[in-house]
Design a protein around this motif. Structure first.
Motif, mmCIF file in Angstrom:
data_model
loop_
_atom_site.group_PDB
_atom_site.id
_atom_site.type_symbol
_atom_site.label_atom_id
_atom_site.label_comp_id
_atom_site.label_asym_id
_atom_site.label_seq_id
_atom_site.Cartn_x
_atom_site.Cartn_y
_atom_site.Cartn_z
ATOM 1 N N LEU A 136 -47.429 92.752 -42.279
ATOM 2 C CA LEU A 136 -47.203 91.763 -42.680
ATOM 3 C C LEU A 136 -48.631 90.736 -42.928
ATOM 4 C CD1 LEU A 136 -46.309 90.114 -45.711
ATOM 5 C CD2 LEU A 136 -44.468 89.221 -44.140
ATOM 6 N N PHE A 143 -51.683 91.456 -50.513
ATOM 7 C CA PHE A 143 -50.643 91.068 -51.574
ATOM 8 C C PHE A 143 -50.032 89.549 -52.219
ATOM 9 C CE2 PHE A 143 -47.688 93.246 -47.741
ATOM 10 C CZ PHE A 143 -48.523 94.423 -48.093
ATOM 11 N N ALA A 185 -43.636 89.916 -50.802
ATOM 12 C CA ALA A 185 -44.971 90.621 -51.144
ATOM 13 C C ALA A 185 -44.929 91.802 -51.376
ATOM 14 C CB ALA A 185 -45.259 90.208 -49.644
ATOM 15 N N TYR A 186 -43.944 92.490 -51.629
ATOM 16 C CA TYR A 186 -43.838 94.486 -52.487
ATOM 17 C C TYR A 186 -44.051 93.876 -54.259
ATOM 18 C CZ TYR A 186 -45.815 97.638 -49.791
ATOM 19 O OH TYR A 186 -46.865 98.067 -48.893
ATOM 20 N N LEU A 211 -47.516 90.754 -57.512
ATOM 21 C CA LEU A 211 -48.079 90.325 -56.504
ATOM 22 C C LEU A 211 -47.802 92.044 -55.678
ATOM 23 C CD1 LEU A 211 -44.974 87.601 -55.327
ATOM 24 C CD2 LEU A 211 -47.428 87.320 -55.689
ATOM 25 N N GLY A 212 -48.247 92.478 -54.307
ATOM 26 C CA GLY A 212 -48.123 93.331 -53.992
ATOM 27 C C GLY A 212 -49.390 94.533 -53.747
ATOM 28 N N LEU A 213 -49.540 95.867 -53.659
ATOM 29 C CA LEU A 213 -50.523 96.569 -53.195
ATOM 30 C C LEU A 213 -51.557 96.387 -54.842
ATOM 31 C CD1 LEU A 213 -49.330 98.555 -49.884
ATOM 32 C CD2 LEU A 213 -51.665 96.234 -50.643
#
Length: 214
Positions: A136, A143, A185-186, A211-213
């Motif tokens: 993280l 993120f 965060a994901y 949020l996220g990748l």
């Protein structure tokens, strides 16, 4: 030294077998079999990966994943458990931990919390929790890069991470165990056990952001 990704993979597979192929997951509309097939494709079919980003190739990815999902469920779970092929560098424990630990943790929780209820369903070992915090720490700015507000992540034992610099809207502080912060965060904050501090406008702006990748 414990091979964390290997341990998480085995635990994930055990949970898949307990849940059954048609169990709901947080990756709706995928059920447990479809989520397992996604992991197998990720492990074994890099040739299909471009379908994630290139729309004209998406049908190949969908067809490949559907073919795996149609297998008898114990056979499919065995493929998940066996992991990448023997020639893959990801078979090396240090590489596996970097590449797969977070992915396997997230998808394991996708199955465990598929009923959309908030909070943990298992005790995550301290060593794994520390490893998730390190991941993280490396990825938090990615993120939360699209957050319109500042974001501070904090654990109950006082570790702090500035994931996004403050903006004119202010800053939101998210507090929880590393694994709960990682789920947030994901984009899975609806099931994460976290405490949120900030103005209503700032919090609303954060939760409205992707949020996220992806």
């Amino acid at each position: 030294m414990t091979h964390l990704a290997r341990s998480e993979r085995d635990a994930f597979c055990d949970s898949l077998l307990t849940a059954g192929p048609h169990a709901p997951t947080l990756c709706s509309p995928w059920d447990a079999a479809e989520l397992a097939a996604h992991v197998v494709v990720r492990d074994r079919r890099p040739d299909l990966a471009p379908g994630i980003w290139v729309p004209p190739l998406a049908h190949r990815l969908e067809e490949g994943q559907a073919a795996y999902a149609a297998k008898p469920f114990p056979e499919l779970v065995d493929l998940v458990r066996s992991g990448p092929p023997v020639w893959s560098p990801v078979r090396l424990a240090p590489v596996d931990d970097v590449v797969n630990l977070v992915e396997l943790f997230i998808h394991h929780e996708d199955v465990l919390r598929g009923d959309e209820q908030r909070g943990p369903r298992r005790v995550v070992a301290d060593r794994e929790s520390r490893a998730l915090w390190r991941s993280l720490s490396r990825l938090a700015r990615v993120f939360f890069r699209r957050s319109p507000v500042g974001v501070v992540l904090r654990t109950p034992d006082g570790r702090t991470l500035h994931a996004r610099s403050t903006t004119e809207l202010g800053t939101v502080v998210l507090e929880g165990r590393p694994e709960e912060l990682l789920l947030t965060a994901y984009g899975r904050r609806r099931v994460a056990e976290i405490e949120v501090t900030g103005s209503k406008d700032a919090v609303d702006a954060l939760w409205a952001a992707p949020l996220g990748l992806a």
